[in-house]
Design a protein around this motif. Sequence first.
Motif, PDB file in Angstrom:
ATOM      1  N   ASP A 152       0.832  -1.201   0.000  1.00 24.73           N
ATOM      2  CA  ASP A 152       0.000   0.000   0.000  1.00 24.73           C
ATOM      3  C   ASP A 152       0.864   1.247   0.000  1.00 24.73           C
ATOM      4  O   ASP A 152       1.918   1.295   0.658  1.00 24.73           O
ATOM      5  N   ARG A 212      -1.536  -1.011  -4.023  1.00 29.98           N
ATOM      6  CA  ARG A 212      -2.768  -0.267  -3.787  1.00 29.98           C
ATOM      7  C   ARG A 212      -2.382   1.177  -3.437  1.00 29.98           C
ATOM      8  O   ARG A 212      -1.682   1.414  -2.451  1.00 29.98           O
ATOM      9  N   TRP A 213      -2.882   2.115  -4.230  1.00 31.36           N
ATOM     10  CA  TRP A 213      -2.587   3.526  -4.045  1.00 31.36           C
ATOM     11  C   TRP A 213      -3.800   4.190  -3.411  1.00 31.36           C
ATOM     12  O   TRP A 213      -4.908   4.139  -3.961  1.00 31.36           O
ATOM     13  N   HIS A 214      -3.602   4.854  -2.271  1.00 35.76           N
ATOM     14  CA  HIS A 214      -4.689   5.490  -1.533  1.00 35.76           C
ATOM     15  C   HIS A 214      -4.496   7.002  -1.580  1.00 35.76           C
ATOM     16  O   HIS A 214      -3.477   7.526  -1.107  1.00 35.76           O
ATOM     17  N   ARG A 274     -12.693  10.662 -11.197  1.00 36.78           N
ATOM     18  CA  ARG A 274     -13.643   9.556 -11.149  1.00 36.78           C
ATOM     19  C   ARG A 274     -14.201   9.235 -12.531  1.00 36.78           C
ATOM     20  O   ARG A 274     -14.333   8.074 -12.909  1.00 36.78           O
ATOM     21  N   GLU A 294      -8.209   0.076 -11.115  1.00 29.28           N
ATOM     22  CA  GLU A 294      -8.794  -0.484  -9.898  1.00 29.28           C
ATOM     23  C   GLU A 294      -7.846  -0.454  -8.715  1.00 29.28           C
ATOM     24  O   GLU A 294      -8.293  -0.535  -7.564  1.00 29.28           O
ATOM     25  N   ASN A 295      -6.543  -0.340  -8.975  1.00 24.90           N
ATOM     26  CA  ASN A 295      -5.591  -0.325  -7.858  1.00 24.90           C
ATOM     27  C   ASN A 295      -5.455   1.061  -7.225  1.00 24.90           C
ATOM     28  O   ASN A 295      -4.697   1.241  -6.278  1.00 24.90           O
ATOM     29  N   ILE A 296      -6.203   2.057  -7.734  1.00 24.76           N
ATOM     30  CA  ILE A 296      -6.203   3.393  -7.157  1.00 24.76           C
ATOM     31  C   ILE A 296      -7.481   3.585  -6.359  1.00 24.76           C
ATOM     32  O   ILE A 296      -8.585   3.468  -6.908  1.00 24.76           O
ATOM     33  N   HIS A 297      -7.354   3.867  -5.081  1.00 22.41           N
ATOM     34  CA  HIS A 297      -8.501   4.083  -4.205  1.00 22.41           C
ATOM     35  C   HIS A 297      -8.634   5.575  -3.926  1.00 22.41           C
ATOM     36  O   HIS A 297      -7.750   6.181  -3.308  1.00 22.41           O
ATOM     37  N   HIS A 313     -10.273   8.236  -1.830  1.00 27.68           N
ATOM     38  CA  HIS A 313     -10.978   8.381  -0.552  1.00 27.68           C
ATOM     39  C   HIS A 313     -11.562   9.787  -0.493  1.00 27.68           C
ATOM     40  O   HIS A 313     -10.886  10.739  -0.110  1.00 27.68           O
ATOM     41  N   PHE A 318     -12.232   2.568   5.956  1.00 28.36           N
ATOM     42  CA  PHE A 318     -12.056   1.744   4.763  1.00 28.36           C
ATOM     43  C   PHE A 318     -11.152   0.566   5.115  1.00 28.36           C
ATOM     44  O   PHE A 318     -10.058   0.753   5.648  1.00 28.36           O
ATOM     45  N   MET A 368      -8.448  -1.743   4.469  1.00 28.89           N
ATOM     46  CA  MET A 368      -7.331  -1.683   3.538  1.00 28.89           C
ATOM     47  C   MET A 368      -6.876  -3.055   3.074  1.00 28.89           C
ATOM     48  O   MET A 368      -6.461  -3.213   1.918  1.00 28.89           O
TER      49      MET A 368
END
Length: 378
Positions: A48, A80-82, A101, A107-110, A112, A118, A120
Amino acid sequence: MRFVHSSDWQIGKTFNFASDDVLRVLQAERLEVINRLGELARAQGAADILVAGDIYDYETPSDRTLRQPLERMRQFPDLRWHLVPGNHDFLQPNGVWDRVRRSAPPENIHLHLEPKPFAMTPDSSVWLLPSVLNRRHTLNDPTLWMDEAETPEGVMRLGMAHGSVREFGSQPGEQPNLIALDRPVRAGLAYLALGDWHGFNRIGERCAYSGTPEIDGFDKGGDGGGSALIVSIDGPNAVPTITRHRVGRFSWKRVQATLTSRDEIEALENRLRSLDPQNLSSLLVWLDVEGHLTLEDMTLFDEKILTGVEAALCLLRLGKRPELVASEADLSTFGEAGVVSRAAARLQALSATPGPEQQHAMAALQRLAVLWRSERSA
């Protein structure tokens, strides 16, 4: 749990003091450093990457600028990029984040974009509490909601926010986006990842600013900018281990010198070239020079420093420059009479008089001397 903490990418940032060529290089490197963050995460076994705000430098980037960092993150599908908004790219209707958006990010970019817990990790053992700025400046603590945020018992709680932990306003309560220093304790956080300050700063055992991954100013080179953090936490109550890793390419330095002779000019040239001999093209220097130089020595200064060394560096920014003191020998170069001699004398007088014309007169006198010598030797 092990993750990368970064912030303040400020994609699209402009540097008003840079030429167009240098600006393109600096902007491109703010994108390339995303690749180095991904490589760092892989090398350190971190799945992450937390990016605590200011992904973009302004609210209305072009479509290309908007998509460029997303495409860099797409290249690391195993990570996973937050992301959370900051004060430069705060969340607003039809703003930059609505555009992100609509661009169908990987899909690996979240993203927030709501202050809610959330999960993780796949086993839901680690929960992220992201804070969201809905305006550039707010007098409310953006992390206050974390105290009451509900998560399953026994899980690790991580916070991420963008703001300041110190009051710099003239009156108490005036500092925008002010975050309580003890938020990790109040909210039961194992770690609070912060963005806003552009240099590394550890705030207690469970909180830190990562700083921007590429230094972006001459006043920010000494406080740990150009790095990212690897944060390792053994359990929900364990004290995090925070390790800084350099990921930035560029170094920014301030240099001061006093010049009164040819030897000192040559010594300054050697000093600048020895700052980082193998990576001069990755060096930006703000040079402040005091002293007095004759016309001949000033011409040498321009040739050696402002032309020669400048071409070797990424950027040379001249702040203070030495004063020109044309001697009788300098003026005698132009002869005793004639329009050239009179022009030189007039420029000499202007260059010795403080005012808006002084620098132009100095430059004109130097140029006149170069052209005159060239003509005489032809």
